[in-house]
Design an enzyme around this catalytic site. Structure first.
Site, PDB file in Angstrom:
ATOM      1  CD  GLU A  69      -3.753  -2.491   9.346  1.00 13.66           C
ATOM      2  OE1 GLU A  69      -4.915  -2.676   8.970  1.00 13.66           O
ATOM      3  OE2 GLU A  69      -3.028  -1.597   8.885  1.00 13.66           O
ATOM      4  CG  ASP A  89      -7.446  -4.030   7.479  1.00 13.72           C
ATOM      5  OD1 ASP A  89      -6.885  -3.796   6.399  1.00 13.72           O
ATOM      6  OD2 ASP A  89      -7.581  -3.182   8.382  1.00 13.72           O
ATOM      7  CB  ILE A  91     -10.338   0.753  10.088  1.00  9.32           C
ATOM      8  CG1 ILE A  91     -11.237   0.818  11.333  1.00  9.32           C
ATOM      9  CG2 ILE A  91     -10.695   1.875   9.106  1.00  9.32           C
ATOM     10  CD1 ILE A  91     -11.239   2.161  12.053  1.00  9.32           C
ATOM     11  CG  ASP A  92      -8.607  -2.193   3.696  1.00 12.75           C
ATOM     12  OD1 ASP A  92      -7.372  -2.047   3.875  1.00 12.75           O
ATOM     13  OD2 ASP A  92      -9.126  -2.256   2.575  1.00 12.75           O
ATOM     14  CB  THR A  94      -6.651   3.809   8.462  1.00 12.46           C
ATOM     15  OG1 THR A  94      -6.951   2.524   8.995  1.00 12.46           O
ATOM     16  CG2 THR A  94      -6.474   4.791   9.604  1.00 12.46           C
ATOM     17  CG  ASP A 219      -4.676  -4.799   3.308  1.00 14.46           C
ATOM     18  OD1 ASP A 219      -3.463  -4.518   3.461  1.00 14.46           O
ATOM     19  OD2 ASP A 219      -5.600  -4.173   3.844  1.00 14.46           O
TER      20      ASP A 219
END
Ligand SMILES: O=P(O)(O)O[C@H]1[C@H](O)[C@@H](O)[C@H](O)[C@H](O)[C@@H]1O
Ligand SMILES: [Mg+2]
Ligand SMILES: [Mg+2]
Length: 275
Positions: A69, A89, A91-92, A94, A219
């Site tokens: 990402e 990803d 940190i999904d 954030t 995602d």
């Protein structure tokens, strides 16, 4: 035929390490900035975690390709080729991370010849680990996952996410879609702020469906394998086959519920990840 199980083991280990890095960082002071819109947040932790994951994997698998990402946001081309490709990803959720709202995950998907082979999603707050390898089932902390077999939409709990665009025209379509879904009537709609953890609720049977315009391939990738291996379906918002780069998805435990959701949706155009 390659089984990629060794790569899955490596993905689980690095997802855990990255997730623990996130859970430590959540208590620290955060430097927050934004990307495509003022609500599309990013922090130094997003960059640090993605760097940890990609540098570790690249050292072990130098011929593999990487889609991340934050690398993509920095201008690295987001291109799915036939090469073994890691789709990350770091940190999904954030925005949840910034607020210490406990719905944050690390998501690592893996594709070969453009086919999704496995997915790993690690919940950074409670250590829950979702895994799946194509043809080998889906698991939550080692316990097999099974989607909800509910076909009656009036008994369905449906999840979605708002996405980054907040202009009036986009919000009118977003809210209009939600009104159509709620008017079925369904049992309810939930928005938890993490696409990947929402999709994991579909895989676990805790929700019947998920739909979104505006998410990304990072995602979708890992969660798509987990839902399919839990017996669910993942498709395009038109009802056609999933297009990983299209920034839209419908996922459900049953095709009946998926097709009902598809019929309610007015599209929101977020472009593509690979253009
Ligand atoms: O940027 P991260 O990785 O936090 O992902 C979130 C997206 O930013 C949201 O637009 C989107 O709506 C979802 O909340 C998604 O999880
Ligand atoms: Mg992210
Ligand atoms: Mg995300």
């Amino acid at each position: 035929m390659a089984d990629w199980s060794e790569c899955l083991d490596v993905a689980v280990d690095i997802a855990r390490r990255a997730g623990q890095m996130v859970s430590c960082a959540v208590q620290l002071e955060k430097r927050v900035s934004s990307k495509s819109t003022p609500t599309d947040l990013v922090t130094e932790a997003d960059h640090q975690v993605e760097e940890l994951i990609i540098s570790t994997l690249r050292e072990k698998y130098p011929t593999h390709r990487f889609i991340g990402e934050e690398s993509s946001a920095a201008g690295v081309k987001c291109e799915l080729t036939d090469s073994p490709t890691w789709i990350i990803d770091p940190i999904d959720g954030t925005c949840n991370f910034v607020h210490s709202f406990p719905m944050v995950a690390v998501s690592i998907g893996f594709a070969v010849r453009k086919e999704l082979e496995f997915g790993v999603i690690y919940h950074c707050f409670d250590g829950t680990l979702y895994t799946a390898r194509k043809g080998h089932g889906a698991f939550c902390n080692g316990v097999r996952l099974q989607v909800s077999k509910e076909k009656d939409v009036s008994k369905a709990l449906i999840l979605t996410e708002i996405g980054a665009k907040r202009d009036s025209a986009t919000l009118d379509i977003f809210l209009g879609n939600m009104k159509k879904i709620l008017s079925a009537p369904t049992h309810g709609v939930r928005i938890i702020g993490s696409s990947t953890l929402s999709l994991c609720q579909v895989a676990s049977g805790a929700a019947e469906a998920y739909y979104q315009y505006g998410l990304h391939c990072w995602d979708i990738a890992a969660a798509a394998v987990i839902i399919r291996e839990a017996g669910g379906c993942v498709m395009d918002t038109t009802g056609g086959p999933l297009d990983l780069m299209s920034r839209r998805v419908v996922a459900a435990g049953t095709r009946e519920i998926a097709e009902y959701v598809v019929k309610q949706l007015q599209p929101i155009n977020y472009g593509r990840d690979d253009l």
